[in-house]
Design a protein around this motif. Structure first.
Motif, short mmCIF file in Angstrom:
data_model
loop_
_atom_site.label_atom_id
_atom_site.label_comp_id
_atom_site.label_asym_id
_atom_site.label_seq_id
_atom_site.Cartn_x
_atom_site.Cartn_y
_atom_site.Cartn_z
N GLY A 75 100.81 -91.12 58.96
CA GLY A 75 102.24 -91.78 59.02
C GLY A 75 102.90 -91.16 60.69
N ASP A 103 97.71 -97.96 55.17
CA ASP A 103 99.11 -96.76 55.59
C ASP A 103 99.79 -97.61 56.25
N THR A 104 101.31 -97.13 55.77
CA THR A 104 102.22 -97.52 56.31
C THR A 104 102.19 -99.12 56.11
N ASP A 145 103.42 -102.03 56.07
CA ASP A 145 105.08 -102.89 56.49
C ASP A 145 104.76 -104.32 56.73
N ARG A 199 104.65 -101.34 61.84
CA ARG A 199 105.30 -99.91 61.39
C ARG A 199 107.33 -100.36 62.37
N PHE A 224 109.86 -94.04 58.95
CA PHE A 224 108.13 -93.33 58.65
C PHE A 224 107.86 -93.05 59.34
N HIS A 268 105.78 -90.20 55.87
CA HIS A 268 104.64 -90.77 56.17
C HIS A 268 105.12 -91.97 54.58
N TRP A 269 104.45 -92.91 54.56
CA TRP A 269 104.65 -94.54 53.35
C TRP A 269 103.06 -94.96 53.14
N GLU A 283 114.55 -97.89 56.07
CA GLU A 283 113.15 -97.62 55.91
C GLU A 283 113.26 -98.29 54.51
#
Length: 290
Positions: free
Chosen positions: A110, A128-129, A131, A135, A140, A143-144, A176
């Motif tokens: 993140g 990781d992330t 999206d 990102r 973020f 973290h996501w 987010e």
């Protein structure tokens, strides 16, 4: 049943290992009625520094490199299958905690406050992330991450770990959440079992919370918890900002949900030498699997 401190030490000795090298046994969690369970914990760990960081006993624990063992021992009491950390320390420390717990270790870098997912269930995917389209700028910064785990005898479970933007103004958090819901849309529409664990930095009376509920997420504490469920701070809790949310079939199997205001997670505010493992309390949730 949860592993006691005595059992932890005995298992170490029985294997002929020091406590520093002991690995906790992996077992299938069951309730008192024999029901197979899934037990998960969301925890903002303040980089595993202890809180307050300048408390004499916290400084001593860090100086003696005890934090991994302290975290592993305290978490083991609750027999978790999945643990997520917000504000993770360096990966060497979280890998050691995972090793002591007999868990897989996955890191979500993140932004400036990484996340960690540890699981004693098989993890088939970790991103990781995750999206849609990458990102978004400015989002973020904590973290996501998204992982897929395989509960025993069940359908794959999708686990999201997130630490949303702080501060009172909800603008960034709402962006987010909208990005996360867009990424989750296919899984939500397919009726899959999903969990969201983390420090979401908003209360249950906020617009952010309403977005989750409107999208079909169930707040496990609101469903089965007692009291106010406050998770921050860990000496005199005032806010509920840490959550385990669920949707899909698993949301109909919530057995327990509560903050762990106990043991080493809780600080004795009358003792200036004492410390809690973090300034947040962990949020535990338990689900039936059969």
């Amino acid at each position: 049943m949860p592993l006691s401190r005595r059992q932890f030490c005995l298992s170490s000795c029985a294997a002929g290992l020091s406590l520093a090298g002991a690995t906790l046994p992996v077992t299938s969690a069951r309730g008192d009625d024999g029901q197979r369970q899934l037990r998960v914990i969301a925890y903002n760990v303040l980089q595993c520094s202890g809180w307050p960081k300048n408390a004499p006993l916290a400084q001593q624990a860090r100086g003696r490199s005890q934090m991994a063992r302290r975290y592993a021992l305290e978490l083991a009491l609750y027999d978790p299958d999945i643990v997520t950390f917000s504000e993770s320390p360096g990966p060497e420390l979280t890998r050691e905690i995972a090793r002591l717990l007999g868990m897989e270790h996955h890191r979500f870098e993140g932004g400036s406050f990484p996340g960690t997912l540890m699981s004693r269930l098989k993890v088939t995917e970790a991103r990781d992330t995750p999206d849609v389209g990458g990102r978004p700028a400015g989002l973020f910064t904590r973290h996501w991450g998204r992982a897929v785990v395989e509960p025993p005898g069940g359908e794959p479970l999708i686990v999201h770990s997130a630490h949303l933007f702080p501060v009172a103004d909800p603008t960034v958090r709402l962006r987010e959440i909208d990005a996360m819901l867009a990424s989750m849309q296919a899984d939500l529409e397919a009726g899959r079992s999903l969990l969201l664990l983390g420090d979401l930095n908003h209360g249950p009376d906020s617009e952010e919370y309403k977005r989750w509920i409107a999208a079909g997420w169930v707040d496990t504490f609101a469903q089965v918890g007692e009291g106010q469920g406050l998770t921050f701070l860990s000496d005199v809790p005032e806010y509920r900002i840490d959550y385990v949310l669920a949707t899909g079939p698993i949301a109909g199997r919530i057995r327990e949900s509560r903050p762990l205001f106990e043991g080493a997670f809780r600080r004795d505010s009358t003792d200036e030498r004492s410390f809690a493992l973090s300034d947040h309390l962990p949020q535990l949730a338990v689900f039936d699997l059969e």
